[in-house]
Design a protein around this motif. Structure first.
Motif, PDB file in Angstrom:
ATOM      1  N   MET A  26      12.991  56.702 -33.805  1.00  0.00           N
ATOM      2  CA  MET A  26      13.891  55.973 -32.916  1.00  0.00           C
ATOM      3  C   MET A  26      13.143  55.377 -31.727  1.00  0.00           C
ATOM      4  O   MET A  26      13.428  54.243 -31.310  1.00  0.00           O
ATOM      5  N   LEU A  27      12.201  56.139 -31.196  1.00  0.00           N
ATOM      6  CA  LEU A  27      11.433  55.636 -30.050  1.00  0.00           C
ATOM      7  C   LEU A  27      10.660  54.386 -30.432  1.00  0.00           C
ATOM      8  O   LEU A  27      10.650  53.393 -29.693  1.00  0.00           O
ATOM      9  N   ASP A  28       9.975  54.425 -31.567  1.00  0.00           N
ATOM     10  CA  ASP A  28       9.194  53.255 -31.993  1.00  0.00           C
ATOM     11  C   ASP A  28      10.087  52.028 -32.151  1.00  0.00           C
ATOM     12  O   ASP A  28       9.733  50.923 -31.708  1.00  0.00           O
ATOM     13  N   LYS A  29      11.228  52.212 -32.775  1.00  0.00           N
ATOM     14  CA  LYS A  29      12.142  51.096 -32.987  1.00  0.00           C
ATOM     15  C   LYS A  29      12.627  50.535 -31.658  1.00  0.00           C
ATOM     16  O   LYS A  29      12.690  49.306 -31.470  1.00  0.00           O
ATOM     17  N   LYS A  30      12.967  51.424 -30.726  1.00  0.00           N
ATOM     18  CA  LYS A  30      13.458  50.968 -29.423  1.00  0.00           C
ATOM     19  C   LYS A  30      12.371  50.236 -28.644  1.00  0.00           C
ATOM     20  O   LYS A  30      12.634  49.212 -27.991  1.00  0.00           O
ATOM     21  N   VAL A  31      11.127  50.732 -28.685  1.00  0.00           N
ATOM     22  CA  VAL A  31      10.019  50.033 -28.016  1.00  0.00           C
ATOM     23  C   VAL A  31       9.861  48.629 -28.591  1.00  0.00           C
ATOM     24  O   VAL A  31       9.652  47.659 -27.850  1.00  0.00           O
ATOM     25  N   GLU A  32       9.960  48.500 -29.911  1.00  0.00           N
ATOM     26  CA  GLU A  32       9.862  47.174 -30.521  1.00  0.00           C
ATOM     27  C   GLU A  32      10.994  46.258 -30.045  1.00  0.00           C
ATOM     28  O   GLU A  32      10.786  45.069 -29.807  1.00  0.00           O
ATOM     29  N   GLU A  33      12.186  46.808 -29.901  1.00  0.00           N
ATOM     30  CA  GLU A  33      13.299  46.002 -29.409  1.00  0.00           C
ATOM     31  C   GLU A  33      13.053  45.515 -27.979  1.00  0.00           C
ATOM     32  O   GLU A  33      13.574  44.468 -27.579  1.00  0.00           O
ATOM     33  N   LEU A  34      12.266  46.268 -27.227  1.00  0.00           N
ATOM     34  CA  LEU A  34      11.967  45.916 -25.836  1.00  0.00           C
ATOM     35  C   LEU A  34      10.735  45.024 -25.697  1.00  0.00           C
ATOM     36  O   LEU A  34      10.324  44.707 -24.580  1.00  0.00           O
ATOM     37  N   ARG A  35      10.138  44.618 -26.803  1.00  0.00           N
ATOM     38  CA  ARG A  35       8.875  43.873 -26.784  1.00  0.00           C
ATOM     39  C   ARG A  35       8.933  42.677 -25.840  1.00  0.00           C
ATOM     40  O   ARG A  35       8.088  42.525 -24.935  1.00  0.00           O
ATOM     41  N   ASP A  36       9.877  41.784 -26.035  1.00  0.00           N
ATOM     42  CA  ASP A  36       9.923  40.552 -25.235  1.00  0.00           C
ATOM     43  C   ASP A  36      10.161  40.857 -23.761  1.00  0.00           C
ATOM     44  O   ASP A  36       9.528  40.253 -22.877  1.00  0.00           O
ATOM     45  N   GLU A  37      11.057  41.795 -23.499  1.00  0.00           N
ATOM     46  CA  GLU A  37      11.340  42.162 -22.106  1.00  0.00           C
ATOM     47  C   GLU A  37      10.098  42.770 -21.441  1.00  0.00           C
ATOM     48  O   GLU A  37       9.777  42.457 -20.289  1.00  0.00           O
ATOM     49  N   PHE A  38       9.425  43.633 -22.172  1.00  0.00           N
ATOM     50  CA  PHE A  38       8.182  44.239 -21.676  1.00  0.00           C
ATOM     51  C   PHE A  38       7.143  43.173 -21.343  1.00  0.00           C
ATOM     52  O   PHE A  38       6.588  43.144 -20.237  1.00  0.00           O
ATOM     53  N   LEU A  39       6.887  42.273 -22.268  1.00  0.00           N
ATOM     54  CA  LEU A  39       5.851  41.265 -22.044  1.00  0.00           C
ATOM     55  C   LEU A  39       6.234  40.302 -20.932  1.00  0.00           C
ATOM     56  O   LEU A  39       5.369  39.887 -20.131  1.00  0.00           O
ATOM     57  N   ASN A  40       7.502  39.943 -20.837  1.00  0.00           N
ATOM     58  CA  ASN A  40       7.926  39.043 -19.761  1.00  0.00           C
ATOM     59  C   ASN A  40       7.754  39.691 -18.389  1.00  0.00           C
ATOM     60  O   ASN A  40       7.302  39.043 -17.437  1.00  0.00           O
ATOM     61  N   SER A  41       8.101  40.962 -18.284  1.00  0.00           N
ATOM     62  CA  SER A  41       7.915  41.678 -17.020  1.00  0.00           C
ATOM     63  C   SER A  41       6.437  41.806 -16.674  1.00  0.00           C
ATOM     64  O   SER A  41       6.039  41.651 -15.515  1.00  0.00           O
ATOM     65  N   LEU A  42       5.635  42.097 -17.689  1.00  0.00           N
ATOM     66  CA  LEU A  42       4.202  42.230 -17.463  1.00  0.00           C
ATOM     67  C   LEU A  42       3.599  40.921 -16.982  1.00  0.00           C
ATOM     68  O   LEU A  42       2.769  40.903 -16.058  1.00  0.00           O
ATOM     69  N   VAL A  43       4.001  39.804 -17.586  1.00  0.00           N
ATOM     70  CA  VAL A  43       3.500  38.501 -17.150  1.00  0.00           C
ATOM     71  C   VAL A  43       3.834  38.263 -15.672  1.00  0.00           C
ATOM     72  O   VAL A  43       3.010  37.763 -14.904  1.00  0.00           O
ATOM     73  N   GLU A  44       5.039  38.635 -15.267  1.00  0.00           N
ATOM     74  CA  GLU A  44       5.425  38.478 -13.858  1.00  0.00           C
ATOM     75  C   GLU A  44       4.449  39.189 -12.933  1.00  0.00           C
ATOM     76  O   GLU A  44       4.025  38.640 -11.907  1.00  0.00           O
ATOM     77  N   ILE A  45       4.114  40.420 -13.262  1.00  0.00           N
ATOM     78  CA  ILE A  45       3.256  41.215 -12.380  1.00  0.00           C
ATOM     79  C   ILE A  45       1.807  40.758 -12.455  1.00  0.00           C
ATOM     80  O   ILE A  45       1.060  40.833 -11.476  1.00  0.00           O
ATOM     81  N   LEU A  46       1.382  40.260 -13.633  1.00  0.00           N
ATOM     82  CA  LEU A  46       0.002  39.799 -13.792  1.00  0.00           C
ATOM     83  C   LEU A  46      -0.262  38.513 -13.018  1.00  0.00           C
ATOM     84  O   LEU A  46      -1.412  38.224 -12.659  1.00  0.00           O
ATOM     85  N   LYS A  47       0.761  37.733 -12.759  1.00  0.00           N
ATOM     86  CA  LYS A  47       0.582  36.469 -12.044  1.00  0.00           C
ATOM     87  C   LYS A  47       0.359  36.668 -10.543  1.00  0.00           C
ATOM     88  O   LYS A  47       0.053  35.715  -9.830  1.00  0.00           O
ATOM     89  N   ILE A  48       0.497  37.898 -10.085  1.00  0.00           N
ATOM     90  CA  ILE A  48       0.289  38.197  -8.662  1.00  0.00           C
ATOM     91  C   ILE A  48      -1.167  38.600  -8.433  1.00  0.00           C
ATOM     92  O   ILE A  48      -1.672  39.526  -9.059  1.00  0.00           O
ATOM     93  N   ASN A  49      -1.858  37.898  -7.548  1.00  0.00           N
ATOM     94  CA  ASN A  49      -3.219  38.256  -7.158  1.00  0.00           C
ATOM     95  C   ASN A  49      -3.132  39.443  -6.204  1.00  0.00           C
ATOM     96  O   ASN A  49      -2.775  39.293  -5.033  1.00  0.00           O
ATOM     97  N   SER A  50      -3.444  40.621  -6.717  1.00  0.00           N
ATOM     98  CA  SER A  50      -3.268  41.849  -5.931  1.00  0.00           C
ATOM     99  C   SER A  50      -4.597  42.485  -5.532  1.00  0.00           C
ATOM    100  O   SER A  50      -4.726  43.708  -5.484  1.00  0.00           O
ATOM    101  N   VAL A  51      -5.584  41.653  -5.225  1.00  0.00           N
ATOM    102  CA  VAL A  51      -6.844  42.130  -4.661  1.00  0.00           C
ATOM    103  C   VAL A  51      -6.582  42.629  -3.238  1.00  0.00           C
ATOM    104  O   VAL A  51      -5.769  42.049  -2.503  1.00  0.00           O
ATOM    105  N   GLU A  52      -7.250  43.690  -2.841  1.00  0.00           N
ATOM    106  CA  GLU A  52      -7.080  44.235  -1.491  1.00  0.00           C
ATOM    107  C   GLU A  52      -7.315  43.152  -0.442  1.00  0.00           C
ATOM    108  O   GLU A  52      -8.261  42.351  -0.539  1.00  0.00           O
ATOM    109  N   GLY A  53      -6.457  43.130   0.567  1.00  0.00           N
ATOM    110  CA  GLY A  53      -6.573  42.165   1.650  1.00  0.00           C
ATOM    111  C   GLY A  53      -6.543  42.843   3.008  1.00  0.00           C
ATOM    112  O   GLY A  53      -6.659  44.066   3.125  1.00  0.00           O
ATOM    113  N   LYS A  54      -6.356  42.038   4.035  1.00  0.00           N
ATOM    114  CA  LYS A  54      -6.326  42.540   5.404  1.00  0.00           C
ATOM    115  C   LYS A  54      -5.078  43.378   5.642  1.00  0.00           C
ATOM    116  O   LYS A  54      -3.975  43.016   5.241  1.00  0.00           O
ATOM    117  N   LYS A  55      -5.255  44.507   6.296  1.00  0.00           N
ATOM    118  CA  LYS A  55      -4.132  45.382   6.616  1.00  0.00           C
ATOM    119  C   LYS A  55      -3.158  44.666   7.534  1.00  0.00           C
ATOM    120  O   LYS A  55      -3.554  44.049   8.531  1.00  0.00           O
TER     121      LYS A  55
END
Length: 462
Positions: free
Chosen positions: A1-30
């Protein structure tokens, strides 16, 4: 059941990941409320916003750390990852913050280290939540923001929250890293009180940038008489030894340049230390008596090109994690002072004292002191521990391969919090692209990580 549910979440997972990857999160000035700058803070806020939308309870600890939590119970299981990244650097085929998919691979800075894996774990927990699987413990997905620049975020968390009873950081490699060497960074420093002028004089020696990198460049300035003879000796020495040296002769000085090969400080055998190359040559010169000459003689006698600390009598070894690694990361010598920046990593069953006592015994005869000591104790989980056995079972179930245990010279978030071990995301035989141009992960590997992490979380918390 877990494997099937993870597959159902594939598109949502990848879309969320793309959102976070587009942020340049290199350490900056405090900044106020942003202890590590705007980029890491933006990534943390976006991650927690996504977690809110997924129905998790979220907490932001003043911009240092955030977490998403699911379930109830006195104890909790943790998945500990980070949202900050190293600078993107040069040489990318695709935009480093474009999060583009090409030939089944997602390209972006942080997709492997560590945004992709921590979001794989998040969506593994989402699958558990959607299925309503019964758990006896709470589960936290913890988002750090400073792993790449010293992990100064985790003490803030540890001081305010009790530790998990078990968990993992998806920021290493599969199968399981159950041992991480003790890590030290410190300087050997000598104040220069006397010296003489002679035929050849050292004005300065400078090279290296960071303790945990094998330096690929070092230079020195030599003054005195007959500099053309020194240049000839340099060229002859380079030909004879194979050390890559270059001399630039001007009217009253000779600039000596040494070139090596960069590598990570945990694996100095993969590099060529430019500092050791230049010091070896300078030790051949007729230098005047004094502190600079003595400091160079000390280096050549006790450090040289050694990568295990043999001459320092600190070449510790165990069968679990191998030999101590000894890296000279930087050097700074001038007329007033000499400083050698070291990065030593000692075996998991040995102690800090076993490493440092022989060093201290040697340097006292040279009036050399130890400064700026930074120490992390070794991490070691017994193969018989419940945490290791559960993760081994899950890994073997999904891959069909034996879940062998690994020990590394590097350090992960596992050292910052009790009861955490490094588990994935890099599968055996796959390239380690952490910190590299064109960092990427195969989509199917990300999905496999999500399935493995879902099952691991469930087994730990059920």
């Amino acid at each position: 059941m877990l494997d099937k549910k993870v597959e159902e979440l594939r598109d949502e997972f990848l879309n969320s990941l793309v959102e976070i990857l587009k942020i340049n999160s290199v350490e900056g000035k405090k900044l106020p409320g942003m202890p590590f700058g705007e980029g890491p803070n933006e990534a943390l806020e976006k991650a927690l916003e996504i977690c809110d939308d997924l129905g998790f309870n979220t907490v932001n600890l003043d911009g240092y750390v955030g977490y998403a939590e699911y379930g109830s119970g006195e104890d909790y299981v943790a998945v500990l990852g980070h949202l900050d990244v190293v600078p993107e650097g040069e040489g990318w085929m695709y935009p480093p913050y474009g999060a583009e998919i090409h030939d089944g691979k997602l390209y972006a800075r942080g997709v492997m280290d560590d945004k992709g894996p921590i979001f794989a774990a998040l969506y593994g927990l989402k699958a558990i939540k959607d299925l309503g699987l019964p758990l006896s413990k709470r589960v936290r997905v913890i988002f750090g923001t400073n792993e790449e620049s010293g992990s100064h975020d985790m003490p803030y968390y540890v001081e305010r929250e009790k530790p998990p009873v078990a968990g993992f950081t998806p920021d290493g490699m599969f199968p399981i890293i159950n041992g991480e060497k003790g890590l030290t960074m410190f300087r050997l420093v000598k104040e220069f009180s006397h010296g003489e002028e002679g035929v050849n004089n050292i004005e300065y020696i400078a090279g290296g940038r960071k303790a945990n990198m094998v330096p690929d460049y070092c230079e020195a300035k030599v003054t005195g008489e007959n500099l053309s003879e020194v240049l000839f000796a340099l060229e002859e020495y380079a030909d004879r030894t194979g050390i890559k040296l270059e001399g630039i002769l001007e009217e009253d000085k000779l600039i000596v340049k040494s070139y090596g090969k960069s590598a990570h400080g945990s694996t100095p055998e993969k590099g060529i230390n430019a500092i050791s190359g230049i010091i070896a040559f300078l030790g051949q010169l007729d230098l005047p008596k004094g502190d600079i000459r003595e400091f160079i003689e000390f280096y050549n006698k006790y450090i040289n090109f050694e990568i295990h600390g043999e001459s320092m009598n600190c070449d510790l070894y165990d069968d679990i994690s191998g030999y101590l690694s000894f890296n000279v990361g930087a050097i700074d010598i001038n007329k007033e002072k000499g400083s050698i920046l070291l990065n030593l990593r000692y075996p998991v069953t040995k102690t800090f004292e076993e490493m440092m006592n022989p060093i201290e015994e040697i340097i006292k005869d040279y009036s050399i002191s130890i400064e700026d000591m930074d120490h992390e104790k070794p991490l070691y989980f017994s193969p018989d521990s419940d945490l290791i056995k559960i993760l081994q079972k899950v890994y073997t179930e999904y891959t069909g391969e034996e879940a062998t245990l690994l020990s590394i010279g590097g350090g992960t978030y596992a050292k910052t919090m009790d009861n955490i071990v490094a588990f994935g995301p890099i599968f055996p035989g796959k390239p380690d692209l952490d910190h590299q141009p064109n960092e990427c992960m195969e989509i199917e590997d990300l999905m496999m990580c999500a399935k493995i992490y879902a099952k691991a979380i469930y087994e730990l918390a059920k």
